[in-house]
Design an enzyme around this catalytic site. Structure first.
Site, PDB file in Angstrom:
ATOM      1  N   GLY A 224       0.812  -1.217   0.000  1.00  0.00           N
ATOM      2  CA  GLY A 224       0.000   0.000   0.000  1.00  0.00           C
ATOM      3  C   GLY A 224       0.846   1.268   0.000  1.00  0.00           C
ATOM      4  N   LYS A 231      -2.449   2.443  -4.567  1.00  0.00           N
ATOM      5  CA  LYS A 231      -3.020   3.614  -3.913  1.00  0.00           C
ATOM      6  C   LYS A 231      -2.245   4.897  -4.188  1.00  0.00           C
ATOM      7  CE  LYS A 231      -6.658   1.713  -2.276  1.00  0.00           C
ATOM      8  NZ  LYS A 231      -6.527   0.420  -1.701  1.00  0.00           N
ATOM      9  N   CYS A 274     -15.697  -3.345   6.142  1.00  0.00           N
ATOM     10  CA  CYS A 274     -17.138  -3.085   6.085  1.00  0.00           C
ATOM     11  C   CYS A 274     -17.861  -3.944   5.038  1.00  0.00           C
ATOM     12  CB  CYS A 274     -17.403  -1.611   5.809  1.00  0.00           C
ATOM     13  SG  CYS A 274     -16.795  -0.541   7.129  1.00  0.00           S
ATOM     14  N   ASP A 290     -11.489  -3.135  -5.981  1.00  0.00           N
ATOM     15  CA  ASP A 290     -10.923  -2.055  -5.159  1.00  0.00           C
ATOM     16  C   ASP A 290     -11.008  -0.666  -5.795  1.00  0.00           C
ATOM     17  OD1 ASP A 290      -9.634  -1.274  -2.718  1.00  0.00           O
ATOM     18  OD2 ASP A 290      -7.715  -1.159  -3.754  1.00  0.00           O
TER      19      ASP A 290
HETATM   20  C1  SPV Z   1      -6.955  -0.628   1.419  1.00  0.00           C
HETATM   21  O1  SPV Z   1      -6.441  -0.476   2.521  1.00  0.00           O
HETATM   22  O2  SPV Z   1      -7.961   0.004   1.065  1.00  0.00           O
HETATM   23  C2  SPV Z   1      -6.384  -1.590   0.464  1.00  0.00           C
HETATM   24  C3  SPV Z   1      -5.049  -2.114   0.712  1.00  0.00           C
HETATM   25  O3  SPV Z   1      -6.999  -1.883  -0.524  1.00  0.00           O
HETATM   26  S1  SPV Z   1      -3.810  -0.967   0.444  1.00  0.00           S
HETATM   27  O4  SPV Z   1      -3.129  -1.302  -0.810  1.00  0.00           O
HETATM   28  O5  SPV Z   1      -2.897  -1.057   1.553  1.00  0.00           O
HETATM   29  O6  SPV Z   1      -4.376   0.367   0.341  1.00  0.00           O
HETATM   30 MN    MN Z   2      -8.595  -0.470  -0.948  1.00  0.00          MN
END
Ligand code: SPV
Ligand code: MN
Length: 606
Positions: A224, A231, A274, A290
């Site tokens: 992440g 992200k 959730c 996602d």
């Molecule tokens: C989230 O935390 O919303 C995820 C994993 O999908 S991450 O890649 O860590 O953001």
């Molecule tokens: Mn996510």
């Protein structure tokens, strides 16, 4: 010098790899790569074309570097992030703004100071290491909705993850040459200790440079924080969408089957924990779990999934509740990277939910055996609660056939889901787009769970479930949704769901009831289900739900349960409006209409 980037790159690349770069006729790209090499000083540069040979090489390097460990199955590997690097680091993730402009709820930092700090942290950081350069699509090939990204990293694990999670775009970069605009992700795991963990985690930085369309990430490995196209790209995409009036959302995209076998598509935003993934998995088809990029195309909202893989939470994935995911994770021919699970001495992996007992092995904190405690006397769990799997979405049996459609899928509805023990009914439909955006998207709250420090049960605002990934003010993001609607001939319906309504501590809905709410929404989109108007939106009728419960689950739906679920809890709604409005009143660019809609809802409830 940077005047002649190819000559400079020739000192880092073999002739073959230099030729690979020359194939992409884009001097700006050559300069960008040369600049990183000049500062970070890698021992060599590997240019990844996404061929099977390159993919194999990257996997092999991850194993040789001890960034990944082998298991009994050749296609399954395990990665450990280390005890201090197991999740996203909110504090050290900052949006760079000239002058360090303050944006409410957003962690910003002065751009010049940020870039200077990054320059220092990257100086010589790759010495002795191999630098991987990879090219990805952020969406389907030949799609107007797609973006492009270049990943530069000294971590074979990061490159390996991206090969699973994204469409390799080397040939698109070659085809497009100079005209191609791309996001740039520059990452270094930094010095690594004898366990393979980033040694300088305390100096971990994730800086998002909106002006440069780039993200820098250093001294961390957790995906992440490091996997650019996940992200990190989301922040750049939100910003670009803000300027061009389209949406980058933290949403799944699923298909729900209705009358005559038709499929209607929904996108859904839920904070972690959730029910986002589980909702995606019970839908009839899955486009994504996602992220979503949503454009107005000829007056219609259309969505693509920028990814082709899942980086999902593995904790509690078990054969009974998650048969689909579980079967992929134990399939030896599916390529899987497990992160922060237990790798046992016999070469098998174990996570909470996997049948069988955990045995001696290694995990995110080093050697592990039953009963091992940390320095504070707390038991070290065999597998971390944020342990994850990285796998291609193409293994899903319910994969939507339109996953690669350059036109995207038409979106019939937006769903916002939070964890609310006391107020929101299981499903609620907004009066219209703006009402939904304001009272459901912008007002999305979730109950704090034991996963975060602090008082359990407090409601926290997480607008659009995207707060952690917003580079701009949530007021501006709300205004963007209003602007977006102007480009639509027919806007998607907006719904809220809440799987966590409780009475006397007991959940009123069962896990599998999720399909019922989805099917009701699908019927509403086609004007086939009735609804009752309340001051906060439309709720289903008892008769419609009884029919859907019987058809989908073979279950009798009792009228008194319906009443408990769909009673409008006036006090709770009024308190929610007050809590949320208080926060937005400190955000100067919140559209005036936001407050008007909240006021109107308050009057209705009163
Ligand atoms: C989230 O935390 O919303 C995820 C994993 O999908 S991450 O890649 O860590 O953001
Ligand atoms: Mn996510």
């Amino acid at each position: 010098s940077l005047e002649d980037p190819l000559r400079l790159l020739a000192t880092f690349c073999s002739e073959e790899h230099l030729d690979r770069l020359k194939e992409i006729k884009n001097p700006r790209l050559w300069r960008d790569i040369a600049e990183v090499a000049l500062v970070a000083r890698p021992a060599s540069i590997y240019v990844n074309t996404g061929s099977d040979e390159d993919k194999d090489y990257i996997r092999k390097r991850a194993l040789e570097n001890r960034e990944e460990y082998p298991t009994v199955h050749p296609m399954h590997t395990v990665h450990f992030d280390g005890p201090k690097d197991l999740a996203r680091d909110k504090g050290n993730t900052r949006i760079l703004y000239p002058g360090g402009r303050q944006v409410p709820l957003i962690n910003t930092f002065d751009r010049d100071a940020g870039l200077t700090e990054i320059g220092k942290l990257f100086r010589g950081v790759m010495s002795g290491k191999e630098m991987f350069v990879s090219f990805y699509l952020y969406g389907p090939r030949y799609s107007k909705l797609s973006l492009y990204g270049v990943q530069i990293t000294d971590s074979a694990y990061v490159a390996h993850s991206e090969e699973i999670l994204y469409r390799n775009g080397y040939r698109d970069f070659v085809e497009k040459g100079e005209e191609l605009e791309y996001m740039l992700f520059i990452h270094s795991a930094g010095e690594r200790d004898e366990n393979g963990w980033s040694k300088n985690v305390e100096n971990r930085r994730i800086f998002i440079d909106l002006e440069g369309n780039s993200v820098y990430s250093v001294n961390t490995q957790y995906a992440g924080n490091t996997v650019g196209l996940k992200k990190l790209a989301l922040r750049l995409a939100v910003y670009k969408g803000y300027r061009e009036v389209w949406l980058a959302e933290h949403m799944f995209i699923v298909g729900v089957k209705g009358r005559g076998g038709r499929i209607s598509y929904f996108t859904g935003a839920y904070p972690a924990g959730c029910g986002k993934t589980s909702t995606a998995m019970i839908a009839d088809t899955v486009v994504g779990d996602d992220l979503a990029i949503i454009h107005a195309v000829n007056g219609e909202a259309r969505a693509v999934n920028p990814e082709v893989g899942m980086f999902g939470i593995i904790d509690d994935v078990n054969p009974r509740d998650d048969p689909e995911i579980y079967s992929i994770l134990v399939n030896p021919s599916a390529e899987v990277i497990f992160s922060n699970v237990l790798l046992m001495e016999d070469g098998n992996v174990w996570w909470r939910g996997k049948p069988g007992e955990p045995k001696k092995g290694i995990n995110y904190a080093g050697e592990w055996w039953p009963g091992k405690k940390d320095e504070n006397g707390k038991e070290i769990l065999p597998s971390h609660p944020n342990a994850r799997f990285t796998v291609s979405i193409r293994h899903l049996s319910k994969l939507d056939p339109r996953i690669d459609d350059p036109e995207g899928v038409p979106v019939s509805g937006f769903i916002f889901g939070g964890r609310d023990p006391s107020t929101l009914p299981p499903v609620l439909e907004a009066f219209d787009w703006k009402h939904g955006i304001v009272t459901m998207g912008a007002s999305l709250e979730s109950e704090r769970t034991a996963a975060v420090l602090g008082q359990v049960g407090v409601m926290e605002l997480n607008p659009y479930a995207i707060l952690d990934f917003l580079p701009i003010s949530v007021g501006a993001f709300t205004a963007l949704h209003f602007e977006f609607e102007k480009k639509l001939a027919r806007s998607p319906k907006i719904f809220s769901v809440n799987y966590f309504l409780r009475e006397d501590g007991k959940f009123l809905a069962e896990k599998r009831d999720k399909i019922v709410w989805l099917k009701w929404m699908e019927q509403r989109v086609h004007g086939e289900a009735q609804a009752i108007e309340t001051p906060v939106g439309y709720i289903p009728t008892y008769e419609d739900l009884r029919e859907i419960f019987a058809r989908e689950l073979g279950k009798e739906f009792k009228e008194d349960l319906y009443e408990k679920m769909f009673t409008i809890r006036v006090k709770g709604f009024l308190e929610k409006i007050e809590r949320v409005t208080k926060i937005y009143s400190t955000i100067p660019d919140t559209p005036r209409e936001f407050f008007e809609i909240m006021d109107k809802q308050t009057q209705g409830l009163k």
